[in-house]
Design a protein around this motif. Structure first.
Motif, mmCIF file in Angstrom:
data_model
loop_
_atom_site.group_PDB
_atom_site.id
_atom_site.type_symbol
_atom_site.label_atom_id
_atom_site.label_comp_id
_atom_site.label_asym_id
_atom_site.label_seq_id
_atom_site.Cartn_x
_atom_site.Cartn_y
_atom_site.Cartn_z
ATOM 1 N N ASP A 105 60.305 64.596 45.275
ATOM 2 C CA ASP A 105 60.877 63.778 46.385
ATOM 3 C C ASP A 105 60.971 62.103 45.989
ATOM 4 O O ASP A 105 60.785 61.546 47.025
ATOM 5 C CB ASP A 105 60.191 64.043 47.640
ATOM 6 N N GLY A 110 60.711 57.701 47.522
ATOM 7 C CA GLY A 110 60.967 58.619 48.664
ATOM 8 C C GLY A 110 60.181 58.654 49.949
ATOM 9 O O GLY A 110 60.708 58.692 50.854
ATOM 10 N N ARG A 114 61.323 58.321 54.107
ATOM 11 C CA ARG A 114 60.715 58.934 55.061
ATOM 12 C C ARG A 114 60.135 58.261 56.252
ATOM 13 O O ARG A 114 60.109 58.503 57.158
ATOM 14 C CB ARG A 114 59.718 60.161 54.014
#
Length: 133
Positions: A105, A110, A114
């Motif tokens: 991810d 990443g 998020r």
């Protein structure tokens, strides 16, 4: 003053560069500062990169007996000491695991997206716009 999330992202960025170009042990050679290392642990946790925080914290603990070498050797001498050192060997498994996590991810970067989606209030620099028009 940056919002807490943006601050955490800024703190983690040099680690992302280090782990991409080198390894965990070498990161301390690039950034030989106790306070910055502790802030990196905080930032990883803030971004909810808990396994990476644990790996970094373990590497930081392993660095302690070698800190005088890490923090005083000039760049041109560091690599000669580091490669083959007990410190490099000790951090190697931590680095390998960190590299594995970087393949999931988008790695540390990443976590930024998020985090921003989950906590937009921690990354937005809100200001009031006044229109007297």
């Amino acid at each position: 003053m940056l919002p807490v999330g943006l601050h955490a992202m800024a703190v983690v960025h040099p680690l992302d560069v280090s782990i991409t170009l080198d390894d965990l042990g070498w990161h301390f050679g690039n950034w030989p500062h106790h306070d910055y290392s502790k802030e990196t642990i905080w930032a990883l946790r803030e971004l909810e990169a808990f396994e990476q925080a644990e790996l970094f914290e373990q590497a930081y603990a392993l660095a302690q007996p070698h800190w005088s070498m890490i923090s005083t050797l000039p760049d041109d001498k560091f690599s000669g000491w580091y490669y083959g050192s007990a410190f490099a060997r000790a951090t190697e498994p931590l680095t390998r695991r960190f590299w594995q996590l970087q393949e999931i991810d988008n790695g540390l970067l990443g976590y930024w997206t998020r985090y921003a989606r989950k906590y937009p209030h921690k990354v937005a620099m809100l200001s009031v716009v006044r229109n007297d028009g």
